[in-house]
Write a protein that holds these residues in place. Structure first.
Motif, PDB file in Angstrom:
ATOM      1  N   LEU A  65       0.828  -1.212   0.000  1.00 40.08           N
ATOM      2  CA  LEU A  65       0.000   0.000   0.000  1.00 40.08           C
ATOM      3  C   LEU A  65       0.861   1.260   0.000  1.00 40.08           C
ATOM      4  O   LEU A  65       0.532   2.247  -0.685  1.00 40.08           O
ATOM      5  CB  LEU A  65      -0.922  -0.009   1.225  1.00 40.08           C
ATOM      6  N   PHE A  66       1.980   1.223   0.720  1.00 40.10           N
ATOM      7  CA  PHE A  66       2.873   2.391   0.752  1.00 40.10           C
ATOM      8  C   PHE A  66       3.505   2.644  -0.615  1.00 40.10           C
ATOM      9  O   PHE A  66       3.599   3.791  -1.073  1.00 40.10           O
ATOM     10  CB  PHE A  66       3.962   2.159   1.799  1.00 40.10           C
ATOM     11  N   ILE A  67       3.936   1.564  -1.286  1.00 41.83           N
ATOM     12  CA  ILE A  67       4.514   1.711  -2.633  1.00 41.83           C
ATOM     13  C   ILE A  67       3.484   2.251  -3.608  1.00 41.83           C
ATOM     14  O   ILE A  67       3.779   3.140  -4.438  1.00 41.83           O
ATOM     15  CB  ILE A  67       5.084   0.361  -3.114  1.00 41.83           C
ATOM     16  N   LEU A  68       2.276   1.737  -3.545  1.00 36.41           N
ATOM     17  CA  LEU A  68       1.214   2.241  -4.420  1.00 36.41           C
ATOM     18  C   LEU A  68       0.926   3.714  -4.155  1.00 36.41           C
ATOM     19  O   LEU A  68       0.675   4.493  -5.079  1.00 36.41           O
ATOM     20  CB  LEU A  68      -0.057   1.400  -4.228  1.00 36.41           C
ATOM     21  N   PHE A  69       0.988   4.092  -2.887  1.00 33.13           N
ATOM     22  CA  PHE A  69       0.770   5.497  -2.534  1.00 33.13           C
ATOM     23  C   PHE A  69       1.861   6.375  -3.120  1.00 33.13           C
ATOM     24  O   PHE A  69       1.594   7.458  -3.655  1.00 33.13           O
ATOM     25  CB  PHE A  69       0.719   5.621  -1.015  1.00 33.13           C
ATOM     26  N   LEU A  70       3.134   5.908  -3.051  1.00 29.19           N
ATOM     27  CA  LEU A  70       4.240   6.676  -3.629  1.00 29.19           C
ATOM     28  C   LEU A  70       4.100   6.787  -5.142  1.00 29.19           C
ATOM     29  O   LEU A  70       4.361   7.855  -5.725  1.00 29.19           O
ATOM     30  CB  LEU A  70       5.575   6.023  -3.270  1.00 29.19           C
ATOM     31  N   LEU A  71       3.693   5.694  -5.788  1.00 26.41           N
ATOM     32  CA  LEU A  71       3.492   5.739  -7.244  1.00 26.41           C
ATOM     33  C   LEU A  71       2.377   6.710  -7.614  1.00 26.41           C
ATOM     34  O   LEU A  71       2.470   7.430  -8.622  1.00 26.41           O
ATOM     35  CB  LEU A  71       3.165   4.335  -7.761  1.00 26.41           C
ATOM     36  N   LEU A  72       1.340   6.746  -6.801  1.00 29.02           N
ATOM     37  CA  LEU A  72       0.258   7.688  -7.059  1.00 29.02           C
ATOM     38  C   LEU A  72       0.739   9.122  -6.931  1.00 29.02           C
ATOM     39  O   LEU A  72       0.425   9.985  -7.767  1.00 29.02           O
ATOM     40  CB  LEU A  72      -0.901   7.411  -6.092  1.00 29.02           C
ATOM     41  N   LEU A  73       1.527   9.388  -5.876  1.00 24.89           N
ATOM     42  CA  LEU A  73       2.079  10.733  -5.712  1.00 24.89           C
ATOM     43  C   LEU A  73       2.993  11.104  -6.873  1.00 24.89           C
ATOM     44  O   LEU A  73       2.967  12.250  -7.366  1.00 24.89           O
ATOM     45  CB  LEU A  73       2.857  10.814  -4.394  1.00 24.89           C
ATOM     46  N   ALA A  75       2.849   9.975  -9.948  1.00 21.96           N
ATOM     47  CA  ALA A  75       2.030  10.226 -11.135  1.00 21.96           C
ATOM     48  C   ALA A  75       1.380  11.607 -11.080  1.00 21.96           C
ATOM     49  O   ALA A  75       1.329  12.336 -12.082  1.00 21.96           O
ATOM     50  CB  ALA A  75       0.958   9.141 -11.264  1.00 21.96           C
ATOM     51  N   ILE A  76       0.914  11.977  -9.900  1.00 21.68           N
ATOM     52  CA  ILE A  76       0.294  13.304  -9.754  1.00 21.68           C
ATOM     53  C   ILE A  76       1.322  14.406  -9.968  1.00 21.68           C
ATOM     54  O   ILE A  76       1.073  15.388 -10.678  1.00 21.68           O
ATOM     55  CB  ILE A  76      -0.358  13.419  -8.363  1.00 21.68           C
ATOM     56  N   VAL A  80       1.467  17.271 -12.892  1.00 23.54           N
ATOM     57  CA  VAL A  80       1.593  18.706 -12.595  1.00 23.54           C
ATOM     58  C   VAL A  80       2.796  19.303 -13.322  1.00 23.54           C
ATOM     59  O   VAL A  80       2.733  20.392 -13.894  1.00 23.54           O
ATOM     60  CB  VAL A  80       1.701  18.920 -11.067  1.00 23.54           C
ATOM     61  N   LEU A  81       3.922  18.555 -13.313  1.00 17.68           N
ATOM     62  CA  LEU A  81       5.129  19.018 -14.006  1.00 17.68           C
ATOM     63  C   LEU A  81       4.875  19.185 -15.493  1.00 17.68           C
ATOM     64  O   LEU A  81       5.300  20.169 -16.107  1.00 17.68           O
ATOM     65  CB  LEU A  81       6.264  18.026 -13.770  1.00 17.68           C
ATOM     66  N   TRP A  82       4.166  18.229 -16.084  1.00 14.08           N
ATOM     67  CA  TRP A  82       3.875  18.311 -17.520  1.00 14.08           C
ATOM     68  C   TRP A  82       2.981  19.500 -17.831  1.00 14.08           C
ATOM     69  O   TRP A  82       3.188  20.214 -18.811  1.00 14.08           O
ATOM     70  CB  TRP A  82       3.229  17.007 -17.980  1.00 14.08           C
ATOM     71  N   LYS A 253      12.182  12.121 -10.426  1.00 13.13           N
ATOM     72  CA  LYS A 253      12.082  10.729 -10.822  1.00 13.13           C
ATOM     73  C   LYS A 253      11.487  10.561 -12.206  1.00 13.13           C
ATOM     74  O   LYS A 253      11.149   9.452 -12.622  1.00 13.13           O
ATOM     75  CB  LYS A 253      11.225   9.948  -9.798  1.00 13.13           C
ATOM     76  N   TRP A 254      11.372  11.657 -12.955  1.00 14.75           N
ATOM     77  CA  TRP A 254      10.773  11.585 -14.286  1.00 14.75           C
ATOM     78  C   TRP A 254      11.827  11.790 -15.344  1.00 14.75           C
ATOM     79  O   TRP A 254      12.762  12.566 -15.192  1.00 14.75           O
ATOM     80  CB  TRP A 254       9.672  12.653 -14.414  1.00 14.75           C
ATOM     81  N   THR A 255      11.681  11.072 -16.439  1.00  8.11           N
ATOM     82  CA  THR A 255      12.631  11.114 -17.538  1.00  8.11           C
ATOM     83  C   THR A 255      11.897  11.524 -18.806  1.00  8.11           C
ATOM     84  O   THR A 255      10.795  11.046 -19.084  1.00  8.11           O
ATOM     85  CB  THR A 255      13.278   9.715 -17.748  1.00  8.11           C
ATOM     86  N   PHE A 256      12.533  12.459 -19.560  1.00  7.07           N
ATOM     87  CA  PHE A 256      11.934  12.824 -20.857  1.00  7.07           C
ATOM     88  C   PHE A 256      13.048  12.998 -21.871  1.00  7.07           C
ATOM     89  O   PHE A 256      14.225  13.030 -21.537  1.00  7.07           O
ATOM     90  CB  PHE A 256      11.081  14.092 -20.734  1.00  7.07           C
TER      91      PHE A 256
END
Length: 256
Positions: A65-73, A75-76, A80-82, A253-256
């Motif tokens: 559940l903690f990992i899923l929460f981090l992935l959700l954050l 993604a959000i 926002v960055l995009w 943590k995002w790559t483009f």
């Protein structure tokens, strides 16, 4: 007269007495039921406690559940960055390429000279690129025809930069296999395939955040060159040239 006393019951016979005696004192050896008490329930070992297993399951569940929460954050935050910055890779194109010299001697000595003009575009409104000095190479079917360099530069927001350099080599020794392949290409004097490769490092500024330097390679293909004759420079055909930018920039943590 003498009184007589009569017994209240008849005395037991010998057989009855024997039976009574047998009931009072059982015969030996005794049976297994008498020794181990057959009416007692059989012993069953208790199952081991399951506290550890339940604790492990709970730990795995909360970790998931903690990992899923981090992935959700993540993604959000990425969305926002995009929305805020709309990050895009820079683009490069070959404006012109002139071949002043391209000569391979009978002793497999290669001498070349190319005048290269590139155009670099930054399509981002809120992102700035900082380039280190750029190493430039020209190839033909894997054969290195010359090397050059470009100074480092800053690629501002919505900026287009023109880059010029000279790529050359003088009396470079070429092995026999490479020389044979290059002579075969030079026979077709108006259709020599060329590729341009640029290698450098770049730092990116997004708002108030600066990333670490990352490697970037730009490869431009689809160039057809004419072999120069005499002192006049030959102009390569760059209408079909396309440049691929291999740039992987990490922002958090995002790559483009």
């Amino acid at each position: 007269m003498t009184d007589r006393v009569y017994p209240s019951s008849k005395p037991a016979t010998n057989g009855a007495a024997a039976a009574g005696a047998a009931g009072a004192n059982p015969s030996f050896p005794a049976t297994k039921a008498q020794l181990y008490n057959a009416t007692r329930p059989a012993y069953r070992p208790r199952p081991p406690p399951r506290h550890r297993r339940s604790c492990c399951c709970s730990c795995c569940l909360w970790t998931t559940l903690f990992i899923l929460f981090l992935l959700l954050l993540a993604a959000i935050a990425g969305a926002v960055l995009w929305v805020l910055y709309r990050p895009h890779r820079p683009s490069f194109s070959v404006s012109s390429l002139q071949i002043s010299q391209l000569n391979l001697t009978s002793s497999s000595q290669l001498t070349t000279k190319f005048n290269l003009t590139l155009t670099a575009r930054n399509p981002n409104k809120k992102i700035i690129f900082f380039y280190d000095p750029v190493a430039v190479s020209v190839y033909s079917d894997g054969v290195d025809l010359g090397d050059g360099s470009l100074p480092g530069f800053t690629h501002g927001k919505k900026n287009t930069t023109t880059l010029r350099t000279t790529v050359q080599t003088t009396s470079q020794s070429v092995d026999s296999t490479t020389a044979t392949a290059l002579r075969s290409d030079l026979k077709n004097k108006s259709n020599l395939p060329l590729k341009i490769r640029l290698d450098t490092k770049v730092r990116v500024k997004v708002g108030g955040l600066k990333t670490k330097k990352v490697k970037v390679r730009i490869v431009c293909g689809g160039i057809k060159a004419a072999v120069p004759t005499g002192k006049a420079a030959a102009k390569a055909t760059t209408a079909d040239a396309k440049c691929k930018v291999d740039l992987r920039i990490k922002i958090w943590k995002w790559t483009f």
